[in-house]
Design a protein around this motif. Structure first.
Motif, PDB file in Angstrom:
ATOM      1  N   TYR A  54      54.189  45.341  65.778  1.00 39.27           N
ATOM      2  CA  TYR A  54      54.085  46.733  66.203  1.00 39.27           C
ATOM      3  C   TYR A  54      53.742  47.347  64.747  1.00 39.27           C
ATOM      4  CZ  TYR A  54      55.241  51.621  67.640  1.00 39.27           C
ATOM      5  OH  TYR A  54      55.032  52.659  67.918  1.00 39.27           O
ATOM      6  N   MET A  85      59.237  56.658  61.950  1.00 39.14           N
ATOM      7  CA  MET A  85      59.476  57.884  62.418  1.00 39.14           C
ATOM      8  C   MET A  85      59.178  59.205  61.123  1.00 39.14           C
ATOM      9  SD  MET A  85      62.564  57.864  65.011  1.00 39.14           S
ATOM     10  CE  MET A  85      62.632  59.508  65.140  1.00 39.14           C
ATOM     11  N   GLN A  89      55.494  58.938  61.779  1.00 35.55           N
ATOM     12  CA  GLN A  89      55.650  59.917  62.970  1.00 35.55           C
ATOM     13  C   GLN A  89      55.159  59.038  64.160  1.00 35.55           C
ATOM     14  OE1 GLN A  89      53.493  61.228  60.307  1.00 35.55           O
ATOM     15  NE2 GLN A  89      55.469  61.510  59.309  1.00 35.55           N
ATOM     16  N   ILE A  90      55.643  58.102  64.458  1.00 30.03           N
ATOM     17  CA  ILE A  90      55.509  57.195  65.820  1.00 30.03           C
ATOM     18  C   ILE A  90      56.442  57.653  66.692  1.00 30.03           C
ATOM     19  CG2 ILE A  90      54.715  55.221  64.218  1.00 30.03           C
ATOM     20  CD1 ILE A  90      57.933  54.842  66.094  1.00 30.03           C
ATOM     21  N   ASP A  91      56.080  57.385  67.918  1.00 28.88           N
ATOM     22  CA  ASP A  91      56.656  57.592  69.168  1.00 28.88           C
ATOM     23  C   ASP A  91      57.953  56.624  69.281  1.00 28.88           C
ATOM     24  OD1 ASP A  91      57.950  58.169  71.620  1.00 28.88           O
ATOM     25  OD2 ASP A  91      55.927  57.730  72.578  1.00 28.88           O
ATOM     26  N   PRO A  92      59.259  57.132  69.249  1.00 33.29           N
ATOM     27  CA  PRO A  92      60.192  56.234  69.284  1.00 33.29           C
ATOM     28  C   PRO A  92      60.442  55.386  70.578  1.00 33.29           C
ATOM     29  CG  PRO A  92      61.040  58.435  69.131  1.00 33.29           C
ATOM     30  CD  PRO A  92      59.678  58.484  69.055  1.00 33.29           C
ATOM     31  N   ASP A  93      60.064  56.151  71.720  1.00 31.28           N
ATOM     32  CA  ASP A  93      60.190  55.493  72.947  1.00 31.28           C
ATOM     33  C   ASP A  93      59.282  54.418  72.957  1.00 31.28           C
ATOM     34  OD1 ASP A  93      61.985  57.172  73.721  1.00 31.28           O
ATOM     35  OD2 ASP A  93      61.029  58.706  74.610  1.00 31.28           O
ATOM     36  N   HIS A  94      58.073  54.535  72.566  1.00 37.24           N
ATOM     37  CA  HIS A  94      56.885  53.585  72.816  1.00 37.24           C
ATOM     38  C   HIS A  94      57.835  52.373  71.949  1.00 37.24           C
ATOM     39  CE1 HIS A  94      53.117  51.522  71.518  1.00 37.24           C
ATOM     40  NE2 HIS A  94      52.883  51.454  72.778  1.00 37.24           N
ATOM     41  N   TYR A  95      57.870  52.617  70.748  1.00 34.69           N
ATOM     42  CA  TYR A  95      58.597  51.533  69.770  1.00 34.69           C
ATOM     43  C   TYR A  95      59.638  51.008  70.303  1.00 34.69           C
ATOM     44  CZ  TYR A  95      61.010  49.520  65.731  1.00 34.69           C
ATOM     45  OH  TYR A  95      61.615  48.549  65.110  1.00 34.69           O
TER      46      TYR A  95
END
Length: 248
Positions: A54, A85, A89-95
């Motif tokens: 990822y 995050m 600033q990534i999307d936690p749900d996607h991660y």
């Protein structure tokens, strides 16, 4: 407490007098990865690989660089997710969906563990830095899903991981658990510091075959691990001994 460390054992060798400290425990709190299933199941290595992949994809860097960056974020922020995050600033749900897309077929049902968890008096919880779907799939593969009151995951913790104290406080607030009447089982010593401070009885789960080495380290550096009451490499055997002590 150091006496507990130096005499801690598991399974049939567990010291009955030591294990009596579990009398009065009304809430049994279990970490998930490398705790409810043995380290040698090698499930978490898949997650670790997915995390590196990822990071590699999101930052468009090579695998080796991604692994280094992943570990740096983990050590600085407690989880790679939190670091990504904060810094990217990534999307936690996607991660969470991506890193837990793994193969659970290597996990065998463990009915003996299920019976021992069921026999413990009071409520049982899973408390994990992973997400609920991963915990549910893991517990289902082990055949122990029905024995838990609830799962407190990283989303429940507002994405703030153990060992942050506010996460334990949130767990206690949401579940109504009294820390003075709770026991926690973990594979990471750092995640047992706050539970110990809160008055929980703490048990460290270590890889099979490593306990004798770790015990020597505990005996030589007792002051380093005052927050660990018991050490075991066999959770099922240890809980069998605990249930035996509670019944005595």
């Amino acid at each position: 407490m150091t006496e507990n460390l130096s005499s801690a054992a598991e399974g049939a060798q567990a010291h009955r007098t030591d294990l009596r400290v579990f009398k009065g425990v009304e809430a049994w709190i279990f970490d998930l990865d490398n705790t409810l299933y043995p380290h040698e199941a090698d499930l978490f290595s898949q997650i670790d690989d997915q995390i590196s992949l990822y990071v590699q994809k999101i930052l468009d860097i090579g695998r080796d660089e991604a692994m280094v960056h992943q570990k740096a974020l983990y050590h600085e922020y407690g989880t790679t997710l939190r670091g990504l995050m904060e810094k990217h600033q990534i999307d936690p749900d996607h991660y969470l969906e991506f890193v837990h897309d793994i193969d659970y077929s290597g996990l065998d049902p463990n009915p003996d563990l299920g019976r021992q968890i069921e026999a413990l008096p009071g409520k049982k919880f899973i408390f994990t830095n992973g997400d609920r779907p991963h915990a549910e799939r893991t517990a289902a593969a082990l055949g122990i899903s029905d024995h838990f009151e609830d799962i407190f995951d990283i989303v429940s913790a507002d994405l703030i991981p153990k060992p942050n104290k506010e996460t334990y406080d949130k767990f206690l607030g949401q579940t109504g658990v009294s820390s003075a009447r709770a026991a926690m089982f973990e594979d990471l010593p750092k995640n047992l510091k706050v539970p110990h401070q809160l008055g929980m009885c703490t048990t460290l789960i270590v890889p099979r075959g490593s306990r004798s080495v770790l015990k020597e380290g505990f005996d030589l550096e007792r002051d380093t691990y005052p927050h660990v009451d018991f050490v075991t490499e066999d959770l099922t055997g240890f809980l069998t001994a605990v249930n035996g002590a509670l019944a005595g």
